[in-house]
Scaffold this motif. Structure first.
Motif, PDB file in Angstrom:
ATOM      1  N   PHE A   1       0.835  -1.195   0.000  1.00  0.00           N
ATOM      2  CA  PHE A   1       0.000   0.000   0.000  1.00  0.00           C
ATOM      3  C   PHE A   1       0.872   1.249   0.000  1.00  0.00           C
ATOM      4  CE2 PHE A   1      -2.835  -3.244   1.390  1.00  0.00           C
ATOM      5  CZ  PHE A   1      -4.095  -2.849   0.981  1.00  0.00           C
ATOM      6  N   SER A   2       0.567   2.155  -0.930  1.00  0.00           N
ATOM      7  CA  SER A   2       1.290   3.420  -0.973  1.00  0.00           C
ATOM      8  C   SER A   2       0.862   4.278   0.207  1.00  0.00           C
ATOM      9  CB  SER A   2       1.000   4.147  -2.286  1.00  0.00           C
ATOM     10  OG  SER A   2      -0.384   4.435  -2.392  1.00  0.00           O
ATOM     11  N   GLU A   3       1.653   5.300   0.488  1.00  0.00           N
ATOM     12  CA  GLU A   3       1.365   6.167   1.634  1.00  0.00           C
ATOM     13  C   GLU A   3      -0.014   6.818   1.539  1.00  0.00           C
ATOM     14  OE1 GLU A   3       3.296  10.009   3.999  1.00  0.00           O
ATOM     15  OE2 GLU A   3       4.482   8.889   2.551  1.00  0.00           O
ATOM     16  N   PRO A   4      -0.438   7.335   0.351  1.00  0.00           N
ATOM     17  CA  PRO A   4      -1.785   7.939   0.288  1.00  0.00           C
ATOM     18  C   PRO A   4      -2.910   6.940   0.557  1.00  0.00           C
ATOM     19  CG  PRO A   4      -0.445   8.608  -1.595  1.00  0.00           C
ATOM     20  CD  PRO A   4       0.292   7.514  -0.916  1.00  0.00           C
ATOM     21  N   GLU A   5      -2.630   5.645   0.341  1.00  0.00           N
ATOM     22  CA  GLU A   5      -3.672   4.642   0.488  1.00  0.00           C
ATOM     23  C   GLU A   5      -3.715   4.031   1.884  1.00  0.00           C
ATOM     24  OE1 GLU A   5      -5.474   1.358  -2.619  1.00  0.00           O
ATOM     25  OE2 GLU A   5      -3.329   1.414  -2.288  1.00  0.00           O
ATOM     26  N   GLN A   6      -2.753   4.392   2.723  1.00  0.00           N
ATOM     27  CA  GLN A   6      -2.714   3.824   4.063  1.00  0.00           C
ATOM     28  C   GLN A   6      -3.975   4.137   4.865  1.00  0.00           C
ATOM     29  OE1 GLN A   6      -0.505   1.796   5.535  1.00  0.00           O
ATOM     30  NE2 GLN A   6       0.666   1.643   3.641  1.00  0.00           N
ATOM     31  N   ALA A   7      -4.650   5.229   4.501  1.00  0.00           N
ATOM     32  CA  ALA A   7      -5.873   5.603   5.223  1.00  0.00           C
ATOM     33  C   ALA A   7      -6.961   4.559   5.069  1.00  0.00           C
ATOM     34  CB  ALA A   7      -6.384   6.957   4.741  1.00  0.00           C
ATOM     35  N   THR A   8      -6.874   3.723   4.029  1.00  0.00           N
ATOM     36  CA  THR A   8      -7.881   2.690   3.825  1.00  0.00           C
ATOM     37  C   THR A   8      -7.603   1.450   4.666  1.00  0.00           C
ATOM     38  OG1 THR A   8      -6.760   1.570   1.987  1.00  0.00           O
ATOM     39  CG2 THR A   8      -8.130   3.477   1.446  1.00  0.00           C
ATOM     40  N   LEU A   9      -6.522   1.469   5.423  1.00  0.00           N
ATOM     41  CA  LEU A   9      -6.205   0.349   6.312  1.00  0.00           C
ATOM     42  C   LEU A   9      -6.456   0.785   7.744  1.00  0.00           C
ATOM     43  CD1 LEU A   9      -2.913  -0.942   4.662  1.00  0.00           C
ATOM     44  CD2 LEU A   9      -5.074  -2.157   4.791  1.00  0.00           C
ATOM     45  N   ASN A  10      -7.663   0.653   8.181  1.00  0.00           N
ATOM     46  CA  ASN A  10      -8.056   1.068   9.522  1.00  0.00           C
ATOM     47  C   ASN A  10      -8.219  -0.173  10.394  1.00  0.00           C
ATOM     48  OD1 ASN A  10      -9.119   2.169  11.825  1.00  0.00           O
ATOM     49  ND2 ASN A  10     -11.032   2.861  10.889  1.00  0.00           N
ATOM     50  N   SER A  11      -7.167  -0.504  11.133  1.00  0.00           N
ATOM     51  CA  SER A  11      -7.189  -1.734  11.920  1.00  0.00           C
ATOM     52  C   SER A  11      -8.276  -1.718  12.988  1.00  0.00           C
ATOM     53  CB  SER A  11      -5.822  -1.969  12.575  1.00  0.00           C
ATOM     54  OG  SER A  11      -5.480  -0.873  13.416  1.00  0.00           O
ATOM     55  N   SER A  12      -8.755  -0.524  13.351  1.00  0.00           N
ATOM     56  CA  SER A  12      -9.809  -0.426  14.362  1.00  0.00           C
ATOM     57  C   SER A  12     -11.203  -0.492  13.749  1.00  0.00           C
ATOM     58  CB  SER A  12      -9.662   0.874  15.156  1.00  0.00           C
ATOM     59  OG  SER A  12      -9.821   2.000  14.306  1.00  0.00           O
ATOM     60  N   SER A  13     -11.276  -0.598  12.424  1.00  0.00           N
ATOM     61  CA  SER A  13     -12.579  -0.695  11.763  1.00  0.00           C
ATOM     62  C   SER A  13     -13.315  -1.929  12.260  1.00  0.00           C
ATOM     63  CB  SER A  13     -12.386  -0.798  10.244  1.00  0.00           C
ATOM     64  OG  SER A  13     -13.604  -1.180   9.625  1.00  0.00           O
ATOM     65  N   ARG A  14     -14.609  -1.782  12.471  1.00  0.00           N
ATOM     66  CA  ARG A  14     -15.377  -2.920  12.962  1.00  0.00           C
ATOM     67  C   ARG A  14     -15.521  -4.008  11.911  1.00  0.00           C
ATOM     68  NH1 ARG A  14     -19.016   1.105  11.940  1.00  0.00           N
ATOM     69  NH2 ARG A  14     -20.897   0.648  10.736  1.00  0.00           N
ATOM     70  N   TYR A  15     -15.127  -3.717  10.659  1.00  0.00           N
ATOM     71  CA  TYR A  15     -15.199  -4.712   9.605  1.00  0.00           C
ATOM     72  C   TYR A  15     -13.938  -5.563   9.486  1.00  0.00           C
ATOM     73  CZ  TYR A  15     -18.846  -1.420   8.228  1.00  0.00           C
ATOM     74  OH  TYR A  15     -19.940  -0.605   8.232  1.00  0.00           O
ATOM     75  N   ALA A  16     -12.827  -5.061  10.004  1.00  0.00           N
ATOM     76  CA  ALA A  16     -11.539  -5.706   9.757  1.00  0.00           C
ATOM     77  C   ALA A  16     -11.493  -7.131  10.295  1.00  0.00           C
ATOM     78  CB  ALA A  16     -10.415  -4.864  10.357  1.00  0.00           C
ATOM     79  N   GLU A  17     -11.958  -7.347  11.527  1.00  0.00           N
ATOM     80  CA  GLU A  17     -11.838  -8.665  12.150  1.00  0.00           C
ATOM     81  C   GLU A  17     -12.583  -9.733  11.360  1.00  0.00           C
ATOM     82  OE1 GLU A  17     -12.305 -10.781  16.564  1.00  0.00           O
ATOM     83  OE2 GLU A  17     -13.123  -8.772  16.213  1.00  0.00           O
ATOM     84  N   GLY A  18     -13.769  -9.403  10.877  1.00  0.00           N
ATOM     85  CA  GLY A  18     -14.536 -10.374  10.112  1.00  0.00           C
ATOM     86  C   GLY A  18     -13.822 -10.807   8.843  1.00  0.00           C
ATOM     87  N   VAL A  19     -13.184  -9.848   8.156  1.00  0.00           N
ATOM     88  CA  VAL A  19     -12.461 -10.168   6.928  1.00  0.00           C
ATOM     89  C   VAL A  19     -11.206 -10.975   7.231  1.00  0.00           C
ATOM     90  CG1 VAL A  19     -11.195  -9.190   4.979  1.00  0.00           C
ATOM     91  CG2 VAL A  19     -13.354  -8.161   5.706  1.00  0.00           C
ATOM     92  N   VAL A  20     -10.433 -10.527   8.226  1.00  0.00           N
ATOM     93  CA  VAL A  20      -9.175 -11.199   8.567  1.00  0.00           C
ATOM     94  C   VAL A  20      -9.422 -12.664   8.934  1.00  0.00           C
ATOM     95  CG1 VAL A  20      -7.300 -11.276  10.249  1.00  0.00           C
ATOM     96  CG2 VAL A  20      -7.984  -9.088   9.244  1.00  0.00           C
ATOM     97  N   LYS A  21     -10.462 -12.915   9.705  1.00  0.00           N
ATOM     98  CA  LYS A  21     -10.738 -14.283  10.147  1.00  0.00           C
ATOM     99  C   LYS A  21     -11.619 -15.064   9.178  1.00  0.00           C
ATOM    100  CE  LYS A  21     -10.372 -13.203  15.092  1.00  0.00           C
ATOM    101  NZ  LYS A  21     -11.089 -13.173  16.398  1.00  0.00           N
ATOM    102  N   GLY A  22     -12.427 -14.360   8.399  1.00  0.00           N
ATOM    103  CA  GLY A  22     -13.394 -15.036   7.544  1.00  0.00           C
ATOM    104  C   GLY A  22     -12.905 -15.350   6.144  1.00  0.00           C
ATOM    105  N   TYR A  23     -12.110 -14.459   5.542  1.00  0.00           N
ATOM    106  CA  TYR A  23     -11.663 -14.692   4.167  1.00  0.00           C
ATOM    107  C   TYR A  23     -10.908 -16.012   4.011  1.00  0.00           C
ATOM    108  CZ  TYR A  23     -12.849 -10.936   0.906  1.00  0.00           C
ATOM    109  OH  TYR A  23     -13.504 -10.120   0.015  1.00  0.00           O
TER     110      TYR A  23
END
Length: 441
Positions: free
Chosen positions: A353-375
């Protein structure tokens, strides 16, 4: 002497202001180029690439920044209100709810006008919805299929059936419903992954079955049906609607700017409004409660396992059974079916991920855990789906070869560059599969 000093001071201030304006104009030119890859004035100041306003909190209204109203549907869970006269803008075209509350330029069931028509149905959540819009406007799949001999004399009609927050088994129910109504298909594309994991997991955390439609969508609708909003929720609802109106007006101003500095200032305002919208929506979600059993409309809670491993096994099982059922229905009717796993920033691939795109990586997002464990659970099922005869397109790594920003938000959606790469990849894979199978209807 005093007059000379005042004049000199005025000149210094004027020069500094002019330099500041020139610097801001230059910075705005750079910002515009970063967003579009074009020089601002070469486009006569007309914005050619709409900035996505879909935010991390918009799974409850994944259609984006417009104030599209939702309504409960007995078969599909929820749809857009076809009587609300709202529209969603994608690129330069507006899409309104059709007779069934789906965002489409066609009413359903769509009837073939000749044997030359070839009907493609697009199913899935908001990523699939935007894929369908991109296809309607840019014809990536149509142009690719037209290179195959079978399609050269065909009129390919693309029908969007996807809806924001839809997840399996909603697509299965939707396919059965419209098939029963007489809708004909020649090819069906089902784009999934994020909603099936992130939103299904949020359902379990809210105390509902993962197979139910997204709780973040139907909970407010149930409350509205019961007229059980608290005063704080009503106040937040008005604030959110006002912010959505401001977002639309600001984006319109952004697209009408004739100077780069106007674009820069309006973009700053736009981002501020998006952050306010995110905050207000998060506040609203924290206040959500569902009517009890004495309410006119209520949703039964179902106790869920506290073991995440079991939860995600159940989520993957529902998804796989839904896929098998869709394929069985379509195969029996000799309709080609393609299942696509969409890329998402929370599922780790080789992408840097480029620096401008880092904002799309929000580890505190309530969606992140479902994707990390579910995908990984979904990916592990792909070989079994292929052995069952399903044409699977695994697109999770489609963005790995580009350094250009492709994610539009910290949820799941893509900007124009991302939509283009994704659409071309899916089109190429479908054409390759059909060609290798000597496709005939």
């Amino acid at each position: 002497m005093t007059r000379k000093r005042l004049l000199k001071s005025f000149k210094i201030v004027a020069i500094n202001l002019l330099l500041l304006m020139l610097l801001f104009e230059a910075a705005s030119l750079a910002l515009y180029f970063h967003h579009t890859g074009r020089f601002f004035y070469s486009q006569n100041g007309v914005e050619t690439k709409i900035i996505s306003l879909i935010s991390d909190v918009d799974a409850r209204d994944e259609a984006g920044s417009t104030s599209l109203k939702r309504t409960l549907d007995p078969y599909l869970g929820f749809v857009y209100d076809p009587h609300a006269r709202n529209k969603l803008q994608f690129s330069n075209i507006e899409y309104a709810p059709n007779n069934f509350g789906l965002l489409s330029p066609y009413d359903y069931p769509y009837r073939k006008k000749s044997d030359k028509e070839f009907i493609v149905g697009i199913f899935g959540g908001s990523v699939a919805m935007y894929y369908g819009f991109y296809e309607l406007e840019n014809h990536a799949l149509v142009n690719t299929l037209k290179q195959l001999p079978y399609f050269q004399d065909k009129e390919i009609v693309v029908l969007p059936f996807a809806g924001g927050s839809y997840k399996q088994p909603q697509q299965l129910l939707e396919l059965n419903y419209f098939t029963a109504l007489g809708q004909d298909f020649d090819l069906v594309i089902n784009i999934e992954g994020f909603n099936e994991t992130a939103l299904a997991y949020l359902n379990t955390r809210a105390g509902y079955d993962p197979s139910m439609p997204s709780a973040e969508m139907f909970q407010p609708l149930v409350q509205l049906a019961n007229r059980s909003f608290s005063s704080r929720q009503l106040a937040l609802t008005l604030e959110i609607l006002k912010l959505k109106d401001d977002l639309r007006a600001t984006q319109a101003s952004l697209n009408n700017c004739r100077f780069a500095s106007c674009y820069g200032l309006t973009w700053i305002k736009l981002r501020f409004l998006v952050r306010q919208y995110q905050k207000k929506t998060e506040d609203f979600n924290r206040l959500i409660t569902v009517g009890n059993e004495d309410s006119l409309v209520h949703v039964n809670e179902r106790p869920q396992s506290s073991d995440d491993a079991t939860v995600f096994e159940d989520i993957a099982a529902v998804w796989m059974k839904s896929e098998l059922a869709m394929n069985q229905l379509l195969t029996a009717r000799r309709i080609s079916y393609f299942q696509v796993i969409q890329p998402n920033q929370y599922y780790a691939t080789a992408r840097n991920f480029s620096e401008p795109e880092q904002a799309t990586l929000n580890s505190s997002s309530r969606y992140a855990e479902g994707v990390v464990k579910g995908y990984p659970k979904l990916i592990a099922q792909l070989d079994d789906l292929k052995r069952s005869g399903i044409r699977v397109i695994n697109a999770v790594s489609v963005f790995d070869q580009t350094t250009e920003p492709v994610y539009a938000d910290s949820c799941c959606h893509y900007n124009r560059a991302g939509n283009e790469l994704f659409a071309k990849f899916v089109a190429g894979q479908i054409a390759k599969s059909l060609e290798s199978e000597s496709f005939v209807r």
